[in-house]
Design an enzyme around this catalytic site. Structure first.
Site, PDB file in Angstrom:
ATOM      1  N   GLY A  27       0.865  -1.345  -0.008  1.00  0.00           N
ATOM      2  CA  GLY A  27       0.147   0.063   0.048  1.00  0.00           C
ATOM      3  C   GLY A  27       0.812   1.220  -0.087  1.00  0.00           C
ATOM      4  N   GLN A  44       2.780   9.967   1.615  1.00  0.00           N
ATOM      5  CA  GLN A  44       4.110   9.110   1.721  1.00  0.00           C
ATOM      6  C   GLN A  44       5.098   9.522   0.664  1.00  0.00           C
ATOM      7  OE1 GLN A  44       2.198   5.220   2.486  1.00  0.00           O
ATOM      8  NE2 GLN A  44       4.255   5.052   3.520  1.00  0.00           N
ATOM      9  N   CYS A  61       5.696   0.070   7.786  1.00  0.00           N
ATOM     10  CA  CYS A  61       5.308   1.219   6.824  1.00  0.00           C
ATOM     11  C   CYS A  61       6.585   1.438   6.091  1.00  0.00           C
ATOM     12  CB  CYS A  61       4.910   2.080   7.928  1.00  0.00           C
ATOM     13  SG  CYS A  61       4.486   3.654   7.048  1.00  0.00           S
ATOM     14  N   LEU A  62       6.431   1.712   4.863  1.00  0.00           N
ATOM     15  CA  LEU A  62       7.519   2.230   4.123  1.00  0.00           C
ATOM     16  C   LEU A  62       8.353   3.434   4.446  1.00  0.00           C
ATOM     17  CD1 LEU A  62       6.207   1.319   0.543  1.00  0.00           C
ATOM     18  CD2 LEU A  62       7.861   0.092   1.891  1.00  0.00           C
ATOM     19  N   HIS A  70      -4.850   1.095   7.259  1.00  0.00           N
ATOM     20  CA  HIS A  70      -3.643   1.732   7.445  1.00  0.00           C
ATOM     21  C   HIS A  70      -3.335   2.672   6.490  1.00  0.00           C
ATOM     22  CE1 HIS A  70       0.662   0.881   8.241  1.00  0.00           C
ATOM     23  NE2 HIS A  70       0.972   1.717   6.914  1.00  0.00           N
ATOM     24  N   HIS A 113      -2.773   7.077   6.785  1.00  0.00           N
ATOM     25  CA  HIS A 113      -2.082   8.291   6.118  1.00  0.00           C
ATOM     26  C   HIS A 113      -2.581   9.480   5.743  1.00  0.00           C
ATOM     27  CE1 HIS A 113       1.971   6.226   6.363  1.00  0.00           C
ATOM     28  NE2 HIS A 113       1.544   5.326   5.761  1.00  0.00           N
TER      29      HIS A 113
END
Length: 196
Positions: A45, A50, A105-106, A147, A151
């Site tokens: 995702g 992000q 999470c990235l 999730h 964000h």
């Protein structure tokens, strides 16, 4: 084009994102770049904040989870086939008994913690053509959506941890924001860019 992923500590990750309309500049290109960025970082995702954009959009592709042998054939097939872009989403309902799952999470590489979420959601969103849909999801797909949805609300999974866990992670999170971490995908670190 692979875009740099914004690291923990950047103010954009704490902002409530704004809605967009079909006149948003180069939207098709942006969505394509976001998918390429997500796949390049082996993510399931990716939300617009992000990559530094405070807009209400995220994408999900749960195919990598289909390899996990703990899922039934039916669940694995569902995960393998699920790929969607969510524009201007609103979670209308969350229900069921909360369950824990180890999330990462990235934007927060090398940190994984158990997060409790409800298993069922009802979500309204627009697709790439700005058609509105209302759909229900459960299990792992619902969790990935929750999730990513967090964000665009300015919430990170680390915000959902106990204050004790947060204290334990404080040093690690600070190092991530300073770029003191090794990652195999492009990132932008907030504490580093201020120095230049």
């Amino acid at each position: 084009m692979i875009l740099p992923i914004v690291a923990y500590g950047d103010p954009v990750l704490k902002k409530k994102a704004v809605e967009i309309d079909k006149d948003y500049p180069k939207l098709e290109e942006l969505i394509a770049n976001m998918y390429e960025t997500m796949y390049g970082a082996y993510g399931v995702g990716l939300a617009a904040p992000q990559i530094g954009l405070a807009i209400r959009m995220f994408l999900v592709d749960t195919e990598p989870f289909a390899e996990d042998e703990s899922f039934s054939e039916e669940e694995a097939a569902q995960l393998k086939a699920f790929k969607k872009t969510f524009i201007n989403p609103i979670i209308l309902e969350e229900e069921g008994d909360e369950w824990a799952f180890n999330e990462g999470c990235l934007s927060i590489p090398d940190v994984r913690e158990d997060v409790f979420r409800q298993p069922k959601i009802k979500i309204q969103y627009q697709d790439e053509d700005f058609n509105t849909h209302v759909e229900e999801y459960d299990g792992l797909i619902a969790r990935v959506i929750q999730h990513e949805y967090d964000h665009i609300e300015g919430v990170l999974f680390t915000d959902k941890l106990s204050s004790f866990k947060k204290r334990l992670l404080k040093g690690k999170l600070l190092n991530i924001s300073k770029g003191k971490i090794r990652v195999d995908y492009r990132m932008r670190f907030p504490a580093m860019s201020r120095k230049r």
